[in-house]
Design an enzyme around this catalytic site. Sequence first.
Site, short mmCIF file in Angstrom:
data_model
loop_
_atom_site.label_atom_id
_atom_site.label_comp_id
_atom_site.label_asym_id
_atom_site.label_seq_id
_atom_site.Cartn_x
_atom_site.Cartn_y
_atom_site.Cartn_z
N ASP A 10 0.87 -1.19 0.00
CA ASP A 10 0.00 0.00 0.00
C ASP A 10 0.90 1.23 0.00
O ASP A 10 2.12 1.13 0.20
CB ASP A 10 -0.91 -0.01 1.24
N SER A 11 0.29 2.41 -0.17
CA SER A 11 1.06 3.65 -0.10
C SER A 11 1.44 3.95 1.35
O SER A 11 2.24 4.83 1.61
CB SER A 11 0.23 4.81 -0.63
N CYS A 73 -4.36 -1.89 -1.82
CA CYS A 73 -4.52 -0.47 -2.12
C CYS A 73 -5.45 -0.38 -3.33
O CYS A 73 -5.17 -0.99 -4.37
CB CYS A 73 -3.15 0.11 -2.45
N CYS A 184 -10.93 2.96 -0.35
CA CYS A 184 -9.51 3.23 -0.12
C CYS A 184 -9.21 2.51 1.19
O CYS A 184 -9.97 2.66 2.17
CB CYS A 184 -9.27 4.73 0.03
N HIS A 186 -7.24 2.96 3.52
CA HIS A 186 -7.08 3.82 4.70
C HIS A 186 -8.42 4.09 5.40
O HIS A 186 -8.47 4.26 6.61
CB HIS A 186 -6.46 5.17 4.29
N1 DGL Z 1 -4.72 3.25 0.62
C1 DGL Z 1 -4.74 3.56 -0.74
C2 DGL Z 1 -5.99 3.11 -1.47
O1 DGL Z 1 -6.58 2.14 -1.07
C3 DGL Z 1 -4.12 4.84 -1.26
C4 DGL Z 1 -4.09 6.07 -0.41
C5 DGL Z 1 -3.23 7.18 -1.05
O2 DGL Z 1 -2.01 7.10 -0.87
O3 DGL Z 1 -3.77 8.07 -1.71
O4 DGL Z 1 -6.38 3.66 -2.46
#
Ligand code: DGL
Length: 271
Positions: A10-11, A73, A184, A186
């Site tokens: 993931d990021s 992600c 997302c 997050h």
């Molecule tokens: N957690 C990521 C996702 O599911 C990306 C969040 C990001 O870095 O913009 O899209």
Amino acid sequence: MKEQSIGFLDSGLGGLSVVKEVKKLLPRENIEYFADNQRQPYGEKNQDELTDYTLQIISFFIKKKIKICVIACNTATAASLKKAREFFSIPIIGVIRPAVQDAIKKTSNKRIGVIATEFTTKNEAYPKEIKRIAPKIKVFSNFCPEFVSIVEAGKFTAPKTYEVARKYLKPLKDSQIDTLILGCTHYSFLKRAISDIMGSGVILVDPSVSTSLTLKEVIIQKGILKEEGKGEENYYTTGSPEKVEKTAKIILNGDNFKIQKVKLEELEQNI
Ligand code: DGL
């Protein structure tokens, strides 16, 4: 092969929502987790950049001899799942299809909302996948750029988080959806705030749950389930290990959580 790890990328810390579910379902599995914090947010990057990053991280994992990879992600899944599957021979799982299947089962009024990053929203990854399976469903989307930094800072239920969430969720509340996909990884950590704002009439769909079930199915089907011993975990970040550790410890309830620094140059030489 069975002893080899599962790689998650993931990021940043969002993919830990998938890891948490996987640890419940598959406690014996070894885990490698990559958080690309230095290049975050992925939501503001373009298709080529995201594809490069994903291929670099999977190549890093291949050197660690993983048996399967989860792109934990949504943004990287939307941008590069297809390319990654063409490039590598190990099985690779994304988070979008499992979440879509789950949401389609859950909606009664056929109105699904999706909150995601700017890239995932503009790429229309979710509406396209929903339309492909259930063309009659109406999809309403919005992107929530500030959510990623809020989660990385561990401010899951702070008053400011509610304030920001109210702004992003307003158009979705107005569109009378009965199901909302947290598109997302997050956003999984903001479930409490999102649910308080959307109310009990809206079901939240968290891709981490459906993705871990898909992962388990694929692992069993490929005959690579680790049946003995305790799972070991290794974590890597391109960002600051101290910063990442602080929030990761809250998420994973672990005092002995350690994350290793990986320099971007090391990654970039992989592809
Ligand atoms: N957690 C990521 C996702 O599911 C990306 C969040 C990001 O870095 O913009 O899209």
